[in-house]
Design a protein around this motif. Structure first.
Motif, PDB file in Angstrom:
ATOM      1  N   GLN A 124       0.766  -1.102  -0.004  1.00 26.04           N
ATOM      2  CA  GLN A 124      -0.127  -0.002   0.134  1.00 26.04           C
ATOM      3  C   GLN A 124       1.025   1.173  -0.231  1.00 26.04           C
ATOM      4  OE1 GLN A 124      -2.898   0.601  -0.512  1.00 26.04           O
ATOM      5  NE2 GLN A 124      -3.362   2.675  -0.066  1.00 26.04           N
ATOM      6  N   ALA A 125       2.000   1.311   0.652  1.00 28.08           N
ATOM      7  CA  ALA A 125       2.901   2.318   0.731  1.00 28.08           C
ATOM      8  C   ALA A 125       3.549   2.704  -0.588  1.00 28.08           C
ATOM      9  CB  ALA A 125       4.051   1.999   1.566  1.00 28.08           C
ATOM     10  N   SER A 126       3.668   1.527  -1.524  1.00 27.32           N
ATOM     11  CA  SER A 126       3.978   1.770  -2.906  1.00 27.32           C
ATOM     12  C   SER A 126       3.008   2.305  -3.806  1.00 27.32           C
ATOM     13  CB  SER A 126       4.611   0.557  -3.584  1.00 27.32           C
ATOM     14  OG  SER A 126       5.874   0.191  -2.937  1.00 27.32           O
ATOM     15  N   THR A 127       1.555   1.985  -3.515  1.00 33.59           N
ATOM     16  CA  THR A 127       0.530   2.480  -4.129  1.00 33.59           C
ATOM     17  C   THR A 127       0.272   4.015  -3.884  1.00 33.59           C
ATOM     18  OG1 THR A 127      -0.549   0.430  -4.179  1.00 33.59           O
ATOM     19  CG2 THR A 127      -2.089   2.155  -4.172  1.00 33.59           C
ATOM     20  N   VAL A 128       0.470   4.361  -2.696  1.00 27.94           N
ATOM     21  CA  VAL A 128       0.555   5.822  -2.244  1.00 27.94           C
ATOM     22  C   VAL A 128       1.589   6.588  -2.769  1.00 27.94           C
ATOM     23  CG1 VAL A 128       0.802   7.401  -0.414  1.00 27.94           C
ATOM     24  CG2 VAL A 128      -0.624   5.473   0.106  1.00 27.94           C
ATOM     25  N   ARG A 129       2.657   6.149  -2.900  1.00 26.06           N
ATOM     26  CA  ARG A 129       3.834   6.709  -3.422  1.00 26.06           C
ATOM     27  C   ARG A 129       3.632   6.939  -4.967  1.00 26.06           C
ATOM     28  NH1 ARG A 129       7.142  10.920  -3.515  1.00 26.06           N
ATOM     29  NH2 ARG A 129       8.998  10.596  -4.720  1.00 26.06           N
ATOM     30  N   ALA A 130       3.136   5.775  -5.702  1.00 26.34           N
ATOM     31  CA  ALA A 130       2.714   6.170  -7.220  1.00 26.34           C
ATOM     32  C   ALA A 130       1.775   7.227  -7.381  1.00 26.34           C
ATOM     33  CB  ALA A 130       2.331   4.700  -7.689  1.00 26.34           C
ATOM     34  N   GLU A 148      11.410  11.006 -16.006  1.00 25.95           N
ATOM     35  CA  GLU A 148      11.770  10.706 -14.879  1.00 25.95           C
ATOM     36  C   GLU A 148      10.667  10.335 -13.814  1.00 25.95           C
ATOM     37  OE1 GLU A 148      14.677  13.418 -13.247  1.00 25.95           O
ATOM     38  OE2 GLU A 148      16.173  13.344 -14.869  1.00 25.95           O
ATOM     39  N   LEU A 149       9.853  11.272 -13.770  1.00 24.31           N
ATOM     40  CA  LEU A 149       8.720  10.965 -12.834  1.00 24.31           C
ATOM     41  C   LEU A 149       8.051   9.686 -13.252  1.00 24.31           C
ATOM     42  CD1 LEU A 149       7.384  14.468 -12.078  1.00 24.31           C
ATOM     43  CD2 LEU A 149       8.439  12.944 -10.430  1.00 24.31           C
ATOM     44  N   TYR A 150       7.700   9.737 -14.413  1.00 24.72           N
ATOM     45  CA  TYR A 150       6.877   8.394 -15.053  1.00 24.72           C
ATOM     46  C   TYR A 150       7.735   7.123 -14.807  1.00 24.72           C
ATOM     47  CZ  TYR A 150       5.070   4.891 -18.491  1.00 24.72           C
ATOM     48  OH  TYR A 150       4.839   3.883 -18.785  1.00 24.72           O
ATOM     49  N   ASN A 151       8.989   7.114 -14.712  1.00 21.57           N
ATOM     50  CA  ASN A 151       9.719   6.005 -14.526  1.00 21.57           C
ATOM     51  C   ASN A 151       9.850   5.600 -13.110  1.00 21.57           C
ATOM     52  OD1 ASN A 151      10.667   5.609 -17.224  1.00 21.57           O
ATOM     53  ND2 ASN A 151      12.719   7.125 -16.910  1.00 21.57           N
ATOM     54  N   GLU A 152       9.815   6.694 -12.253  1.00 12.57           N
ATOM     55  CA  GLU A 152       9.599   6.458 -10.950  1.00 12.57           C
ATOM     56  C   GLU A 152       8.092   5.655 -10.483  1.00 12.57           C
ATOM     57  OE1 GLU A 152      10.893   9.250  -8.149  1.00 12.57           O
ATOM     58  OE2 GLU A 152      11.891  10.350  -9.592  1.00 12.57           O
ATOM     59  N   VAL A 153       7.065   6.358 -11.429  1.00 13.37           N
ATOM     60  CA  VAL A 153       5.768   5.741 -11.095  1.00 13.37           C
ATOM     61  C   VAL A 153       5.728   4.183 -11.449  1.00 13.37           C
ATOM     62  CG1 VAL A 153       3.071   5.690 -12.012  1.00 13.37           C
ATOM     63  CG2 VAL A 153       4.583   7.924 -11.292  1.00 13.37           C
ATOM     64  N   LEU A 154       6.428   3.849 -12.442  1.00  6.76           N
ATOM     65  CA  LEU A 154       6.612   2.642 -12.896  1.00  6.76           C
ATOM     66  C   LEU A 154       7.320   1.676 -11.936  1.00  6.76           C
ATOM     67  CD1 LEU A 154       6.024   0.715 -15.380  1.00  6.76           C
ATOM     68  CD2 LEU A 154       8.239   1.298 -16.483  1.00  6.76           C
ATOM     69  N   ILE A 155       8.244   2.137 -11.367  1.00  4.90           N
ATOM     70  CA  ILE A 155       8.950   1.448 -10.367  1.00  4.90           C
ATOM     71  C   ILE A 155       8.001   0.838  -9.160  1.00  4.90           C
ATOM     72  CG2 ILE A 155      10.760   1.541  -8.359  1.00  4.90           C
ATOM     73  CD1 ILE A 155      12.454   3.147 -10.507  1.00  4.90           C
ATOM     74  N   GLU A 156       7.353   2.043  -8.791  1.00  9.04           N
ATOM     75  CA  GLU A 156       6.389   1.983  -7.565  1.00  9.04           C
ATOM     76  C   GLU A 156       5.262   0.776  -7.867  1.00  9.04           C
ATOM     77  OE1 GLU A 156       6.920   2.766  -4.481  1.00  9.04           O
ATOM     78  OE2 GLU A 156       8.827   3.953  -5.277  1.00  9.04           O
ATOM     79  N   GLU A 157       4.675   0.772  -9.240  1.00 10.79           N
ATOM     80  CA  GLU A 157       3.619   0.057  -9.598  1.00 10.79           C
ATOM     81  C   GLU A 157       4.526  -1.526  -9.813  1.00 10.79           C
ATOM     82  OE1 GLU A 157       1.332  -2.597 -12.203  1.00 10.79           O
ATOM     83  OE2 GLU A 157       3.294  -1.833 -12.684  1.00 10.79           O
ATOM     84  N   ASN A 158       5.387  -1.604  -9.989  1.00  8.62           N
ATOM     85  CA  ASN A 158       6.155  -2.790 -10.262  1.00  8.62           C
ATOM     86  C   ASN A 158       6.332  -3.527  -9.029  1.00  8.62           C
ATOM     87  OD1 ASN A 158       6.338  -3.212 -13.232  1.00  8.62           O
ATOM     88  ND2 ASN A 158       8.327  -2.083 -13.326  1.00  8.62           N
ATOM     89  N   LYS A 159       6.743  -2.607  -7.713  1.00  7.37           N
ATOM     90  CA  LYS A 159       6.704  -3.278  -6.608  1.00  7.37           C
ATOM     91  C   LYS A 159       5.723  -3.847  -5.923  1.00  7.37           C
ATOM     92  CE  LYS A 159      10.443   0.289  -4.959  1.00  7.37           C
ATOM     93  NZ  LYS A 159      10.556   1.329  -3.937  1.00  7.37           N
ATOM     94  N   LYS A 196      -4.412  -2.783  -8.391  1.00  5.66           N
ATOM     95  CA  LYS A 196      -5.170  -1.972  -9.619  1.00  5.66           C
ATOM     96  C   LYS A 196      -5.156  -0.593  -9.290  1.00  5.66           C
ATOM     97  CE  LYS A 196      -8.162  -5.743 -10.727  1.00  5.66           C
ATOM     98  NZ  LYS A 196      -9.758  -6.411 -10.999  1.00  5.66           N
ATOM     99  N   VAL A 197      -5.150  -0.080  -8.133  1.00  6.02           N
ATOM    100  CA  VAL A 197      -4.988   1.280  -8.093  1.00  6.02           C
ATOM    101  C   VAL A 197      -3.708   1.928  -8.761  1.00  6.02           C
ATOM    102  CG1 VAL A 197      -4.907   3.181  -6.254  1.00  6.02           C
ATOM    103  CG2 VAL A 197      -6.430   1.620  -5.867  1.00  6.02           C
ATOM    104  N   ALA A 198      -2.528   1.254  -8.422  1.00  5.41           N
ATOM    105  CA  ALA A 198      -1.231   1.379  -8.861  1.00  5.41           C
ATOM    106  C   ALA A 198      -1.225   1.324 -10.246  1.00  5.41           C
ATOM    107  CB  ALA A 198      -0.028   0.557  -8.247  1.00  5.41           C
ATOM    108  N   SER A 199      -1.792   0.433 -10.579  1.00  7.17           N
ATOM    109  CA  SER A 199      -2.075   0.208 -12.182  1.00  7.17           C
ATOM    110  C   SER A 199      -2.543   1.430 -12.948  1.00  7.17           C
ATOM    111  CB  SER A 199      -2.647  -0.951 -12.739  1.00  7.17           C
ATOM    112  OG  SER A 199      -1.845  -2.231 -12.155  1.00  7.17           O
ATOM    113  N   ARG A 200      -3.494   1.856 -12.247  1.00  3.36           N
ATOM    114  CA  ARG A 200      -4.207   3.032 -12.737  1.00  3.36           C
ATOM    115  C   ARG A 200      -3.268   4.518 -12.703  1.00  3.36           C
ATOM    116  NH1 ARG A 200      -6.844   2.380 -16.127  1.00  3.36           N
ATOM    117  NH2 ARG A 200      -6.323   0.222 -16.128  1.00  3.36           N
ATOM    118  N   THR A 201      -2.293   4.278 -11.919  1.00  5.95           N
ATOM    119  CA  THR A 201      -1.277   5.498 -11.813  1.00  5.95           C
ATOM    120  C   THR A 201      -0.300   5.339 -13.076  1.00  5.95           C
ATOM    121  OG1 THR A 201       0.301   4.288 -10.471  1.00  5.95           O
ATOM    122  CG2 THR A 201      -1.590   5.628  -9.480  1.00  5.95           C
TER     123      THR A 201
END
Length: 219
Positions: A124-130, A148-159, A196-201
């Motif tokens: 959930q922490a990764s979802t919040v960060r994404a 760069e921000l897009y890549n960071e979102v991708l990293i959190e979603e992968n987590k 799924k929330v992270a995927s939407r980000t």
């Protein structure tokens, strides 16, 4: 493009941002609620995503009017299209958040605290960060920083995906009877909603790259 168009676009962006901030606050409260199964925090999480469908419908109606009145082109059109699609992602993310709250409220007290702290909380922490990273893209206009921000979102979603796979394996080993299986299955189903929330980000971040940088619009 006319001043009126710019004013409308700023208004649309503000409304999109407000829904996004509500989604973020909801997931922050949900993160805190997971740590101690606090029913009040679960309820507080719900309060930040009320009436999202009506709010997104209002934004969509505003966008349709803008398209009809101003027929924007190039960058302006990309922004309008992006906001139109982002409202759908925000609506779906809010729906998944509600499902997560509802599902986890039912099983939180019955699940081992260690399992929650080891998997559910960091997921959930990764979802919040994404969500935070995706929202920060709304106010960023630098092409390199946007990427760069897009890549960071991708990293959190992968987590979140990796953590879900880990908790799925862990709970499968713990399920030693029909009652345990049902309990763990409910928890996994709830956690899947966080993923799924992270995927939407990722979708939102992609749309903002398209709006601000250009390129091909990916679904």
């Amino acid at each position: 493009m006319s001043v009126n168009f710019e004013e409308n676009l700023v208004d649309i962006k503000g409304k999109v941002t407000a829904i996004g901030k509500g989604l973020l606050e909801s997931n922050k409260f949900l993160l805190e609620a997971l740590k101690d199964c606090d029913s009040e925090k679960f309820n507080e999480a719900r309060s930040h995503i009320k009436n999202v469908s009506s709010k997104t419908d209002d934004i969509d109606n505003c966008i349709v009017k803008v398209l009809a009145l101003y027929t924007p082109e190039a960058t302006d059109l990309r922004h309008v299209i992006a906001y139109l699609k982002i409202t759908n992602d925000l609506s779906r993310a809010s729906s998944s958040t509600r499902s997560f709250i509802r599902g986890f409220t039912d099983v939180c007290a019955d699940v081992d605290v260690e399992t929650i702290n080891e998997y559910a909380v960091p997921m959930q922490a990764s979802t919040v960060r994404a969500i935070e990273l995706a929202l920060s893209m709304l106010n960023c206009d630098d092409a390199d920083e946007i990427q760069e921000l897009y890549n960071e979102v991708l990293i959190e979603e992968n987590k979140t995906d990796d953590l879900y796979e880990m908790v799925e394996r862990n709970l499968s080993l713990q399920a030693d009877g029909s009652s345990s299986f049902e309990k763990f299955h409910k928890m996994l189903r709830a956690l899947r909603k966080s993923g799924k929330v992270a995927s939407r980000t990722i979708s939102i971040a992609n749309l903002l790259v398209y709006a601000k940088v250009g390129g091909t619009l990916r679904s």
